[in-house]
Design a protein around this motif. Structure first.
Motif, PDB file in Angstrom:
ATOM      1  N   VAL A 233       9.583   3.977   1.960  1.00 39.37           N
ATOM      2  CA  VAL A 233       9.081   3.271   3.145  1.00 39.37           C
ATOM      3  C   VAL A 233       8.513   1.919   2.731  1.00 39.37           C
ATOM      4  O   VAL A 233       8.736   0.902   3.378  1.00 39.37           O
ATOM      5  CB  VAL A 233       8.041   4.120   3.891  1.00 39.37           C
ATOM      6  N   GLY A 234       7.768   1.921   1.641  1.00 40.04           N
ATOM      7  CA  GLY A 234       7.185   0.673   1.147  1.00 40.04           C
ATOM      8  C   GLY A 234       8.243  -0.341   0.754  1.00 40.04           C
ATOM      9  O   GLY A 234       8.095  -1.540   1.014  1.00 40.04           O
TER      10      GLY A 234
ATOM     11  N   LYS B  89       9.681  -1.837   3.909  1.00 37.97           N
ATOM     12  CA  LYS B  89       8.727  -2.788   4.488  1.00 37.97           C
ATOM     13  C   LYS B  89       8.751  -4.102   3.704  1.00 37.97           C
ATOM     14  O   LYS B  89       8.653  -5.171   4.306  1.00 37.97           O
ATOM     15  CB  LYS B  89       7.307  -2.209   4.481  1.00 37.97           C
TER      16      LYS B  89
ATOM     17  N   LYS C 289       7.241   7.916   0.633  1.00 41.13           N
ATOM     18  CA  LYS C 289       6.308   6.801   0.853  1.00 41.13           C
ATOM     19  C   LYS C 289       6.760   5.559   0.099  1.00 41.13           C
ATOM     20  O   LYS C 289       6.670   4.448   0.602  1.00 41.13           O
ATOM     21  CB  LYS C 289       4.900   7.174   0.401  1.00 41.13           C
ATOM     22  N   GLU C 290       7.216   5.757  -1.119  1.00 41.31           N
ATOM     23  CA  GLU C 290       7.683   4.625  -1.924  1.00 41.31           C
ATOM     24  C   GLU C 290       8.890   3.968  -1.252  1.00 41.31           C
ATOM     25  O   GLU C 290       8.995   2.742  -1.196  1.00 41.31           O
ATOM     26  CB  GLU C 290       8.039   5.093  -3.330  1.00 41.31           C
TER      27      GLU C 290
ATOM     28  N   LYS D 172       0.813  -1.213   0.000  1.00 42.05           N
ATOM     29  CA  LYS D 172       0.000   0.000   0.000  1.00 42.05           C
ATOM     30  C   LYS D 172       0.852   1.271   0.000  1.00 42.05           C
ATOM     31  O   LYS D 172       0.516   2.248  -0.668  1.00 42.05           O
ATOM     32  CB  LYS D 172      -0.918  -0.028   1.225  1.00 42.05           C
ATOM     33  N   ASP D 173       1.966   1.258   0.727  1.00 46.27           N
ATOM     34  CA  ASP D 173       2.824   2.448   0.788  1.00 46.27           C
ATOM     35  C   ASP D 173       3.462   2.748  -0.567  1.00 46.27           C
ATOM     36  O   ASP D 173       3.535   3.910  -0.977  1.00 46.27           O
ATOM     37  CB  ASP D 173       3.917   2.266   1.843  1.00 46.27           C
ATOM     38  N   LYS D 174       3.932   1.721  -1.254  1.00 42.19           N
ATOM     39  CA  LYS D 174       4.547   1.939  -2.565  1.00 42.19           C
ATOM     40  C   LYS D 174       3.516   2.463  -3.562  1.00 42.19           C
ATOM     41  O   LYS D 174       3.795   3.377  -4.338  1.00 42.19           O
ATOM     42  CB  LYS D 174       5.177   0.647  -3.075  1.00 42.19           C
TER      43      LYS D 174
ATOM     44  N   SER E 103       0.689   4.089  -2.885  1.00 39.17           N
ATOM     45  CA  SER E 103       0.336   5.444  -2.492  1.00 39.17           C
ATOM     46  C   SER E 103       1.439   6.430  -2.896  1.00 39.17           C
ATOM     47  O   SER E 103       1.159   7.548  -3.339  1.00 39.17           O
ATOM     48  CB  SER E 103       0.092   5.503  -0.989  1.00 39.17           C
ATOM     49  N   GLY E 104       2.681   6.016  -2.746  1.00 37.94           N
ATOM     50  CA  GLY E 104       3.800   6.861  -3.149  1.00 37.94           C
ATOM     51  C   GLY E 104       3.806   7.135  -4.633  1.00 37.94           C
ATOM     52  O   GLY E 104       4.054   8.266  -5.067  1.00 37.94           O
TER      53      GLY E 104
END
Length: 55
Positions: A47-48, A51, A44-45, A3-5, A7-8
Motif C-alpha cells: 500500500v505504501g 501511495k 501495508k508495504e 508511514k505505511d511502508k 509500519s509494514g
C-alpha cells in the motif's frame, strides 16, 4: 519512505520474531500469528509503495 511502508516493515520483523519464537517453543499458535503479522506487513508495504507512486 512513508508511514505505511515503515509500519509494514515493522510488522514483518515482528512477525518473523514471533514465528521463530513459536518454532523454538513448539507453539504452533505463535508460528501462525507470526505468519499473519508478516503477511499483514507485506500488504501495508505494498500500500505504501502504491501511495508513493501516486504522489
Amino acid at each position: 519512505m512513508n508511514k505505511d511502508k515503515l509500519s509494514g516493515n515493522v510488522d514483518q520483523v515482528k512477525g518473523e520474531a514471533k514465528e521463530q519464537w513459536g518454532r523454538l517453543t513448539d507453539d504452533e499458535s505463535k508460528v501462525a500469528e507470526g505468519k499473519m503479522d508478516k503477511a499483514k506487513g507485506k500488504v501495508k508495504e505494498g500500500v505504501g509503495e502504491v501511495k508513493d507512486r501516486l504522489s
